[in-house]
Design an enzyme around this catalytic site. Structure first.
Site, PDB file in Angstrom:
ATOM      1  N   HIS A 158       0.836  -1.191   0.000  1.00 26.52           N
ATOM      2  CA  HIS A 158       0.000   0.000   0.000  1.00 26.52           C
ATOM      3  C   HIS A 158       0.875   1.247   0.000  1.00 26.52           C
ATOM      4  CE1 HIS A 158      -3.163  -2.826   1.244  1.00 26.52           C
ATOM      5  NE2 HIS A 158      -4.022  -1.897   0.860  1.00 26.52           N
ATOM      6  N   LYS A 162      -0.375   4.616   4.723  1.00 27.14           N
ATOM      7  CA  LYS A 162      -1.198   3.640   5.444  1.00 27.14           C
ATOM      8  C   LYS A 162      -0.577   3.345   6.801  1.00 27.14           C
ATOM      9  CE  LYS A 162      -3.711  -0.713   4.870  1.00 27.14           C
ATOM     10  NZ  LYS A 162      -4.985  -0.062   5.256  1.00 27.14           N
TER      11      LYS A 162
END
Length: 270
Positions: A158, A162
């Site tokens: 990600h 995140k």
């Protein structure tokens, strides 16, 4: 309830919140009626439609969710665990649909959400996309068919912003694999490998976490046997896939009884 479904978005100032506003606006049978963000957020007082790039919708972003929840049929929530728990209590009081895409929830958080679902219709998933939930079904079947002699690893990547790891989607896939094998994920998962770890334990489910750049979400489940390897991959290229799934979940939940549901229920995969 009116024919048009009244929907609110919490955490509307974030990228996911803005994607949710756009997804609601694209639905002919939905209307954005409320937008909430945290106290002190710089977006307070702004028009949610303008913030999302749609033009004015006449919905001003507020820090008080109480009046917003009292005047909507569903709320879409991709925020943070503490905020989601507070919103779940309000959704239970208002007896509305609460779609939860928040990740990083603890076991204690899950218990509180389940309690709220006695009065609210809660649809919760670590990932709202159609593709990921279909992938989870494939992982369940593959894990059940191939057995523990195939080593199972889950790799996820990600964007750099995140904050939780492994991702909610990775855990969703891990739970699907564990269910396929009839084991407890907490007992079989391996989250960290460092130093002299010794040989891989048969039947364990490994997680590898990558972070960087602007990656929306990549997930690969690897089943590695002797002389062959299967890789099942999903790549999210735009947050729209999650927003569209959340909207679909809200539409599905409107006429359901109070309870805790998943995207597998929404998609008829259970």
């Amino acid at each position: 309830m009116s024919e048009t479904i009244r929907v609110a978005v919490v955490g509307v100032g974030g990228r996911m919140g803005q994607a949710l506003v756009r997804a609601i606006d694209a639905q002919p049978d939905m209307r954005l009626t409320g937008a909430v963000d945290r106290d002190g957020a710089p977006v307070l007082g702004q028009d949610a439609g303008v913030l999302a790039g749609l033009g004015p919708l006449g919905v001003i972003i507020d820090a008080d969710p109480l009046s917003v929840f009292a005047n909507c049929d569903a709320v879409l929530d991709f925020t943070a665990p503490a905020a989601t728990l507070a919103y779940a209590e309000l959704a239970a009081q208002a007896r509305i649909v609460h779609v939860i895409g928040t990740t990083g929830l603890t076991d204690d958080d899950e218990e509180k959400i389940a309690a709220a679902a006695r009065h609210a219709r809660i649809v919760k998933s670590g990932n709202m996309s159609l593709g990921v939930n279909l992938l989870a079904g494939l992982v369940h079947r593959a894990a059940a068919s191939l057995g523990p002699e195939f080593d199972l690893e889950i790799v996820e990547m990600h964007h750099r912003h995140k904050v939780d790891a492994p991702s909610g989607t990775a855990l969703l896939l891990g739970q699907a694999a564990a269910a396929g094998r009839g084991v407890d994920l907490d007992e079989k998962s391996v989250r960290v490998r460092d130093g002299h770890t010794g040989p891989r334990e048969e039947g364990s489910i490994g997680f590898a976490t990558l972070r960087g750049g602007s990656v929306v979400g990549d997930h690969t489940v690897i089943l590695a046997g002797e002389g062959e390897r299967i890789e099942l991959t999903h790549r999210a290229q735009d947050r729209t896939v999650f927003a569209n799934g959340a909207v679909r979940a809200a539409l599905w939940g409107i006429d359901k009884k109070p309870g805790l549901y998943s995207m597998a229920d929404v998609l008829g995969l259970t």
